[in-house]
Design a protein around this motif. Structure first.
Motif, short mmCIF file in Angstrom:
data_model
loop_
_atom_site.label_atom_id
_atom_site.label_comp_id
_atom_site.label_asym_id
_atom_site.label_seq_id
_atom_site.Cartn_x
_atom_site.Cartn_y
_atom_site.Cartn_z
N LEU A 218 -33.56 5.64 42.07
CA LEU A 218 -34.44 4.78 41.27
C LEU A 218 -33.66 3.64 40.63
CD1 LEU A 218 -36.74 7.44 39.56
CD2 LEU A 218 -37.21 6.04 41.55
N LYS A 219 -32.35 3.60 40.90
CA LYS A 219 -31.48 2.54 40.37
C LYS A 219 -31.61 2.41 38.85
CE LYS A 219 -30.84 0.01 44.59
NZ LYS A 219 -30.17 1.22 45.10
N LEU A 220 -31.58 3.54 38.17
CA LEU A 220 -31.62 3.52 36.71
C LEU A 220 -30.20 3.40 36.18
CD1 LEU A 220 -34.24 6.33 36.04
CD2 LEU A 220 -34.59 3.87 36.19
N GLN A 221 -30.09 2.89 34.95
CA GLN A 221 -28.76 2.84 34.34
C GLN A 221 -28.35 4.27 33.99
OE1 GLN A 221 -31.11 0.42 32.10
NE2 GLN A 221 -29.50 -1.04 31.58
N PRO A 222 -27.14 4.67 34.37
CA PRO A 222 -26.69 6.06 34.13
C PRO A 222 -26.86 6.46 32.67
CG PRO A 222 -25.07 4.88 35.42
CD PRO A 222 -26.11 3.89 35.05
N PHE A 223 -26.56 5.52 31.78
CA PHE A 223 -26.61 5.86 30.37
C PHE A 223 -28.02 6.26 29.94
CE2 PHE A 223 -27.96 3.88 26.38
CZ PHE A 223 -27.46 4.84 25.53
N ILE A 224 -29.00 5.47 30.33
CA ILE A 224 -30.35 5.73 29.84
C ILE A 224 -30.96 6.94 30.55
CG2 ILE A 224 -31.75 4.24 31.33
CD1 ILE A 224 -31.95 4.11 27.58
N ALA A 225 -30.63 7.10 31.84
CA ALA A 225 -31.16 8.25 32.59
C ALA A 225 -30.65 9.55 31.98
CB ALA A 225 -30.75 8.14 34.05
N ALA B 198 -41.29 7.00 31.15
CA ALA B 198 -41.30 5.54 30.95
C ALA B 198 -40.24 4.86 31.81
CB ALA B 198 -41.09 5.20 29.48
N ILE B 199 -39.00 5.43 31.85
CA ILE B 199 -37.96 4.73 32.62
C ILE B 199 -38.20 4.86 34.11
CG2 ILE B 199 -36.13 4.74 30.87
CD1 ILE B 199 -34.85 7.06 32.32
N VAL B 200 -38.75 5.99 34.53
CA VAL B 200 -39.03 6.14 35.95
C VAL B 200 -40.10 5.14 36.37
CG1 VAL B 200 -40.06 7.65 37.68
CG2 VAL B 200 -38.26 8.51 36.20
N MET B 201 -41.12 5.00 35.52
CA MET B 201 -42.18 4.05 35.85
C MET B 201 -41.68 2.61 35.81
SD MET B 201 -45.52 5.88 34.20
CE MET B 201 -46.23 4.33 33.77
N GLY B 202 -40.68 2.38 34.98
CA GLY B 202 -40.14 1.02 34.89
C GLY B 202 -38.99 0.76 35.85
N SER B 203 -38.68 1.74 36.71
CA SER B 203 -37.54 1.60 37.62
C SER B 203 -37.67 0.37 38.51
CB SER B 203 -37.43 2.85 38.50
OG SER B 203 -36.90 2.51 39.76
N PRO B 204 -36.57 -0.36 38.68
CA PRO B 204 -36.64 -1.56 39.53
C PRO B 204 -37.12 -1.24 40.94
CG PRO B 204 -34.36 -1.03 38.90
CD PRO B 204 -35.25 -0.14 38.10
N VAL B 205 -36.85 -0.01 41.39
CA VAL B 205 -37.26 0.35 42.74
C VAL B 205 -38.79 0.45 42.81
CG1 VAL B 205 -37.15 2.12 44.50
CG2 VAL B 205 -35.12 1.57 43.19
N LEU B 206 -39.38 1.07 41.77
CA LEU B 206 -40.82 1.30 41.81
C LEU B 206 -41.63 0.06 41.44
CD1 LEU B 206 -41.09 4.89 40.34
CD2 LEU B 206 -40.89 4.13 42.70
N THR B 207 -41.08 -0.77 40.54
CA THR B 207 -41.84 -1.94 40.14
C THR B 207 -41.56 -3.12 41.06
OG1 THR B 207 -40.09 -2.62 38.64
CG2 THR B 207 -41.86 -1.31 37.70
N GLY B 208 -40.58 -2.95 41.97
CA GLY B 208 -40.28 -4.02 42.91
C GLY B 208 -39.52 -5.17 42.27
N ALA B 209 -39.09 -4.99 41.04
CA ALA B 209 -38.32 -6.04 40.40
C ALA B 209 -36.93 -6.07 41.00
CB ALA B 209 -38.23 -5.80 38.89
N ARG B 210 -36.23 -7.16 40.79
CA ARG B 210 -34.89 -7.22 41.35
C ARG B 210 -33.98 -6.33 40.50
NH1 ARG B 210 -31.84 -11.30 38.37
NH2 ARG B 210 -32.98 -11.32 36.44
N VAL C 264 -39.83 2.04 22.39
CA VAL C 264 -39.67 0.70 22.96
C VAL C 264 -39.92 0.77 24.47
CG1 VAL C 264 -38.02 -1.14 23.46
CG2 VAL C 264 -38.06 -0.11 21.20
N VAL C 265 -39.31 1.77 25.11
CA VAL C 265 -39.45 1.90 26.56
C VAL C 265 -40.89 2.25 26.93
CG1 VAL C 265 -38.67 3.17 28.57
CG2 VAL C 265 -37.04 2.52 26.82
N MET C 266 -41.48 3.16 26.16
CA MET C 266 -42.87 3.53 26.41
C MET C 266 -43.80 2.33 26.29
SD MET C 266 -42.97 7.15 24.49
CE MET C 266 -44.46 6.82 23.64
N GLY C 267 -43.48 1.47 25.34
CA GLY C 267 -44.34 0.30 25.09
C GLY C 267 -44.31 -0.71 26.22
N GLY C 268 -43.34 -0.59 27.12
CA GLY C 268 -43.33 -1.49 28.27
C GLY C 268 -42.22 -2.52 28.24
N THR C 269 -41.31 -2.44 27.28
CA THR C 269 -40.17 -3.35 27.27
C THR C 269 -39.19 -2.90 28.35
OG1 THR C 269 -40.40 -3.83 24.93
CG2 THR C 269 -38.24 -4.21 25.88
#
Lengths: 338, 510, 323
Positions: free
Chosen positions: A142-149, C309-321, C257-262
């Motif tokens: 999922l290319k998450l930052q290790p710290f936050i994951a 929240a972070i999984v949903m915001g993952s660059p892979v899933l949202t297609g962001a760079r 913050v993450v849950m809110g969508g930042t």
């Protein structure tokens, strides 16, 4: 496919035992020499610390104190060994304190429910490996930052520990379990883990590739290194090491505490490799340095204790050491601008 | 001679442009083939297709007598294509021997066969006359040239039938280049083929058996390298009858002297020092800086915008010496850079086009720190009218704009912040013809307002068509200025490739 | 996207997806628990949400600029203890009871300055630098408080944060104002625009000649000051400063913050989303207690929320760079 070799190929070494032995000894000497050359500053620092504390307190140079230092250092070393590899890949794992607590609690609870020691302990180890593998997977895929994951995992595992335990420690653990992880066994596990990891890092391709990922993931990928699988493996290994550390803690308290690993233990495991000359930027795995880092931290802690410095100041000192070590790391390894 | 690889009627179509048009190409066993052509002639595209990085729009590739399709770099590698890209791909934190065997480490019964790998590494480095490179040294600490040699050694170690090298000599010293040639000859003796791209024609003439010339995506020349082949013949083939495009622009009044460099020496990315550079840019003037890849154009743009330090010499603005410690100083002096890499340096992709335009002029658009959005929008609408940009684009995230529109946004930012000296580093790279014309027109409008524009570009037609005055950076000297019309395409090529010396420099531009 | 010409346009962010979840939980709780819709419970809930929101508002700005601050929990503790010591030492005799507010915020600013120097000037990774200060500052909390809970706040000080205005708890007003200002700064000001730019592409800002270091430094000082303010609010609501005050607050703040969508990768932030996130987290924590579920589930739920929240915001899933 074409033949793999165009150039070179000076006569193949025969890999018989007798011819290998001198080579192995020679390589051991070379490694020790290199470790010494890289870490002489650390050895000097440790010597100075010992000198200062032995002057500050007459009780410092004492077999009991030294044994305590070695045991504490070994405990940190178990986790720091794993952390060295995680840092080498350019990552970080802040969940190890929670992983340690959860796995110990699960194993202890299983034992209290009547599960034999071996399967219960194995279950805990498996859980730790699973947590690590999960961390590694979400970081890789999922290319998450290790710290936050791993921060999310910290919270999850800690919560899970509290839920399972109901907030109270699990007592009355089988003798077979505690004796296997107590006293001198801490040193055995710590040093054993370190030596094993050294062998893997120096004698197998995994060592090169793990450092390679931290150095330049893209190049490794192009060269056919299985980057994701390797990273998941490293985090899983870190998980296992955290569990082992948890078992030694559980054995020494004779109880699995839901708050185990909550304070600075895991931070020291992070600080030790960095003090030891590994870099947050990745690409380096100086395990001997990590060992020295553990010894320095443990010596400081015992020394400050004996010299009568309050725990709170020790915490300030360790916070300062972490920041200091990382500052030094950043200033000396700052990547050249373009 | 048997052909190892035959490519026929290769076409590559990008959106709007045809990069390769029915190119035929073959490589025989034991042949060293040179591939030359101007920037944009299609040689890199052809190389990428041969290495499987890109797929042709049409055409066939036959290798060892059977048709192949390279779906990716791995597929090409499996067929025996060995690519050595221009960018050195090494892990700085690993030693030379570890890099050479990365992903192909050798193990025995007792783990890694370190001694074997070490011996093999020494052997291959000796082949490349690079014995001085310690195999147990970290590659990150090696000089650029040695790093390139290690990268070459790694590729050769892994084997292959066709070695494709893109500008391998760019970061090599003369001696290292000779060692590389020795290796190429050895490979040739083993029946391996090499494809060699270089801007240095004398090298081509020295090592290649045959030289293929591409121009505008077409195969225009095939020269057997015998005694009669000269650099002039090659340059003539590259240039053809092409003439510089004339971009309609009224020459504006040349005003006061703005930015000036006095014998400035800078260091290039390869760590080499350039010849002393002296340029003068006046208000109302488009100054061109051109030269082949790697001569230091981008580095010069960085020096003038405070991103790199001056090694020697002095910068002056309106006759007054200035020091640029960082881009903050450049902004203060109203010098603005339009960087070569829009996405990495030019834009905040998460912000709207409008926000990107006003990024450096927020101060004058705000009161007490509050951005007055009406004024911001008005400025945006005004700027938008200068270009053919639709109003709705202003509110769109920069990430979702076309390359051409992104480039316009970055240039507009300099207009908004009232930069008086504009440094444009390859401003038309990767944008289509229509957008290019827009960008040229914009540059024209700028200088009409008595600003100075310095255009850093490696496209000869562009600099010849747009610039009032041209300087040429080469590895053998800094040449110029040449007034508009003093050089033609062939003349510029001759200067860049070193077949002619500077003989028509312009009179001092006062 | 931009809502021009509206007086409160900056509140209208497009991150309201948490709203239905909040309503759902609230309605469910009203049915399930009689004590949910009582004024006492609402005040408890409001206090908890408020303190978190003060920190999270600042954290939204910080994360938008691709920074992070793990030391906020410790700063909360030091500011609370600092205010307590202010009264204990009788400084209010010379500087008045409200001087404690200045003192607490100044303590926060000082810690923020240290973080800012480490991150912006020296260039340490933000999380590791602030991890170090988190530890060191918590140590300082224990040293200054001698490990004991300190009481004896001036009632006038307490009144500032825990009284009521128009029937609204002051803590809510403080938090509301903080969030409003944060939203204003992020969406309406030069600073906010540059913070977004910093999170999106620091290199671009640097190349363009923006004073990147100063901007970063300022953002950490701002974060420290807000953590100081939260510490004062906490101390007033409990009429005491305890050495563990503020532990884990950093995690709660990051979670909402993450849950809110930042986006954790920087460049995009929404204070409105953070407000909703804080309300949701407070509601869930409150529900766990009211429903008689072990309070131990709380940590787990926070972790789960961050993870989702972070999984949903993952660059892979949202297609962001990816960065």
């Amino acid at each position: 496919m074409t033949d793999a070799r165009l150039i070179g190929g000076a006569g193949r070494e025969s890999s018989g035992l007798i011819t290998m032995l001198p080579a192995a000894i020679e390589s051991m000497f070379r490694l020790s020499w290199r470790a010494l050359r890289e870490s002489w500053g650390l050895i000097l620092a440790l010597a100075i610390l010992v000198l200062i504390f032995s002057q500050a307190s007459p009780y410092f140079l004492n077999t009991l104190v030294l044994e305590r230092i070695l045991t504490n250092a070994s405990f940190t070393l178990i986790m720091a060994t794993g952390m060295t590899l995680v840092i080498a890949t350019g990552g970080i794992d802040v969940s190890i304190g929670a992983t340690l607590a959860l796995s110990s609690m699960v194993a202890a609870t299983l034992m209290n429910l009547g599960t034999p020691v071996l399967p219960a302990a194995l279950a805990g180890l498996l859980l730790g490996a699973g947590i690590g593998a999960f961390n590694g997977s979400i970081i890789s895929y999922l290319k998450l930052q290790p710290f936050i994951a791993t921060l999310a995992m910290l919270s999850l595992a800690r919560g899970m520990t509290l839920i399972i335990s109901g907030g109270s420690p699990a007592f009355d653990l089988p003798e077979a379990f505690t004796s296997a992880f107590k006293d001198e066994m801490v040193m055995v596990i710590g040093l054993g883990g370190l030596l094993l990891t050294m062998v893997v890092m120096h004698r197998t391709r995994l060592g090169i590739q793990i450092r390679g990922i931290g150095g330049n993931e893209n190049t490794c990928y192009i060269c056919g290194v299985r980057v994701n699988a390797l990273r998941i493996g490293v985090y899983a290994f870190q998980g296992i090491m955290a569990v082992l550390a948890g078992y030694t803690l559980t054995a020494s308290f004779d109880a699995a505490e839901p708050t185990a690993g909550l304070s600075t233990e895991w931070l020291e495991a992070l600080a030790a490799p960095i003090i030891g000359g590994n870099t947050m930027a990745g690409g380096r795995a100086r395990l001997f340095g990590t060992l020295m880092g553990c010894l320095i931290l443990a010596t400081m802690r015992s020394g400050l204790n004996i010299s009568g410095v309050p725990t709170a100041w020790q915490q300030v000192a360790i916070g300062g050491i972490i920041v200091g070590a990382v500052t030094l790391d950043v200033l000396t390894n700052r990547k050249k601008v373009s | 001679m048997k052909n190892i690889l035959t490519a026929s009627k290769i076409c590559k179509q990008y959106a709007g442009t045809r990069a390769l048009n029915e190119v035929d190409f073959e490589i025989g066993e034991g042949e060293i083939l040179g591939l030359i052509g101007e920037n944009g002639a299609g040689k890199s595209t052809l190389m990428r297709i041969l290495c499987g990085i890109e797929q042709p729009t049409s055409g066939d590739i036959v290798m060892h007598g059977k048709p192949v399709e390279f779906s990716g770099p791995q597929a090409a590698q499996a067929e025996g294509i060995a690519m050595i890209p221009q960018e050195v791909l090494l892990v700085d934190e690993l030693t030379v021997v570890e890099n050479i065997f990365l992903g192909h480490e050798e193990s025995g019964a007792f783990g890694l066969s370190k001694r074997q790998m070490l011996a093999d590494t020494r052997a291959i480095l000796a082949e490349l006359d690079s014995q001085q490179v310690d195999p147990e040294h970290l590659t990150g600490n090696l000089p650029k040239g040695s790093q390139q040699m290690v990268a070459i050694a790694r590729r050769v170690m892994q084997g292959g039938d066709v070695f494709v090298m893109d500008e391998p000599t760019a970061s090599l010293t003369g001696e290292e280049t000779q060692s590389l040639f020795k290796l190429l000859k050895k490979l040739k003796g083993e029946g391996k083929a090499s494809v060699f791209i270089s801007h240095r024609l004398e090298e081509m003439l020295e090592i290649c058996d045959r030289i293929v010339v591409l121009r505008d995506g077409e195969h225009v020349g095939n020269f057997i390298n015998d005694d009669t082949l000269t650099k002039d013949k090659l340059v003539a083939a590259m240039v053809g009858s092409a003439v510089a495009n004339e971009f309609a622009r009224t020459v504006s009044h040349i005003g006061e002297l703005m930015l000036e460099t006095d014998k400035v020496v800078i260091s290039t990315f390869q760590g080499r020092k350039t010849h002393p550079i002296s340029i003068q840019a006046h208000a109302g003037e488009v100054v061109g800086i051109t030269g082949l890849a790697g001569v230091g154009k981008t580095e010069l743009a960085h020096v003038l915008s405070g991103l790199r330090p001056v090694v020697e010499g002095e910068l002056r603005l309106r006759g007054r010496p200035i020091t640029l410690r960082s881009p903050v100083d450049a902004l203060k002096n109203k010098i603005g850079l339009v960087s070569e890499d829009r996405r990495a340096e030019g834009l905040v992709l998460e912000l709207t086009a409008l926000a990107n335009m006003t990024l450096t002029s927020l101060k004058k658009l705000s009161r007490l720190g509050r951005i007055e959005k009406d004024r911001e929008r008005q400025l945006g609408l005004l700027m938008k009218d200068k270009l053919n940009m639709r109003t709705e684009y202003l509110g769109r995230d920069a990430n979702h704009l076309s390359g051409g529109n992104q480039q316009k946004v970055v240039i507009i930012r300099q207009l908004c912040s009232e930069a008086e000296v504009l440094l444009l580093d390859e401003p038309t790279k990767g944008i289509d013809i229509g957008a290019k014309a827009e960008v040229y027109r914009l540059i024209g409008d700028l200088v009409a307002e008595q600003k100075a524009a310095i255009l850093f570009s490696s496209e000869p037609q562009e600099v010849l068509g747009v610039c009032d005055k041209l300087y040429v950076l080469t590895s053998h000297g800094f040449l110029g200025p040449y007034a508009k019309g003093a050089l033609d395409y062939a003349g510029l090529m001759a200067l860049e490739f070193g077949t002619a010396t500077s003989d028509t420099p312009m009179e001092a531009a006062e | 996207m931009n809502s021009q010409n509206k007086a409160f346009g900056f509140i209208q962010d497009h991150h309201l997806q948490l709203l239905p979840v909040i309503l759902l939980v609230a309605v469910a709780m009203t049915i399930l628990s009689e004590s949910f819709m009582t004024s006492q419970n609402m005040i408890n809930l409001a206090n908890r949400v408020s303190i978190n929101l003060i920190i999270a508002s600042g954290m939204t700005l910080l994360i938008t600029s691709e920074g992070i601050d793990l030391s906020v929990g410790s700063t909360v503790g030091l500011s609370a203890v600092g205010a307590a010591i202010y009264f204990q030492n009788g400084w209010d005799a010379s500087f008045g009871p409200y001087g404690a507010i200045v003192f607490g915020v100044a303590v926060g600013a000082a810690i923020g300055l240290v973080n800012g120097i480490l991150v912006a000037l020296i260039g340490l990774p933000a999380f590791i630098a602030t991890l170090g200060t988190m530890l060191a500052v918590r140590g300082l909390v224990f040293i200054t408080s001698s490990g004991r809970t300190i009481m004896g706040f001036d009632p006038r000080f307490i009144e500032v944060f825990s009284g009521f205005t128009f029937g609204i708890p002051r803590a809510v007003i403080v938090a509301g104002l903080t969030a409003l200002v944060a939203a204003y700064v992020l969406n309406k000001t030069t600073t906010g625009r540059l913070l977004q730019g910093l999170g999106g592409n620091e290199r671009c800002l640097y190349t363009a000649g923006i004073r990147v270091k100063r901007l970063k430094l300022g953002s950490y000082v701002m974060m420290g000051m807000l953590a100081g303010l939260a510490g004062l609010t906490l101390a007033a609501s409990m009429s005491a400063a305890e050495p563990f005050a503020g532990s884990w607050y950093e995690l709660d703040a990051i979670a909402v913050v993450v849950m809110g969508g930042t986006a954790l990768t920087g460049g995009r932030g929404t204070v409105m989303g953070t407000v909703l996130g804080a309300i949701l987290l407070g509601l869930v924590a409150n529900s766990i207690i009211l429903l008689g579920i072990s309070a131990y589930y709380q940590t787990f739920v926070v972790g789960l929320m961050i993870l989702v929240a972070i999984v949903m915001g993952s660059p892979v899933l949202t297609g962001a760079r990816a960065n």
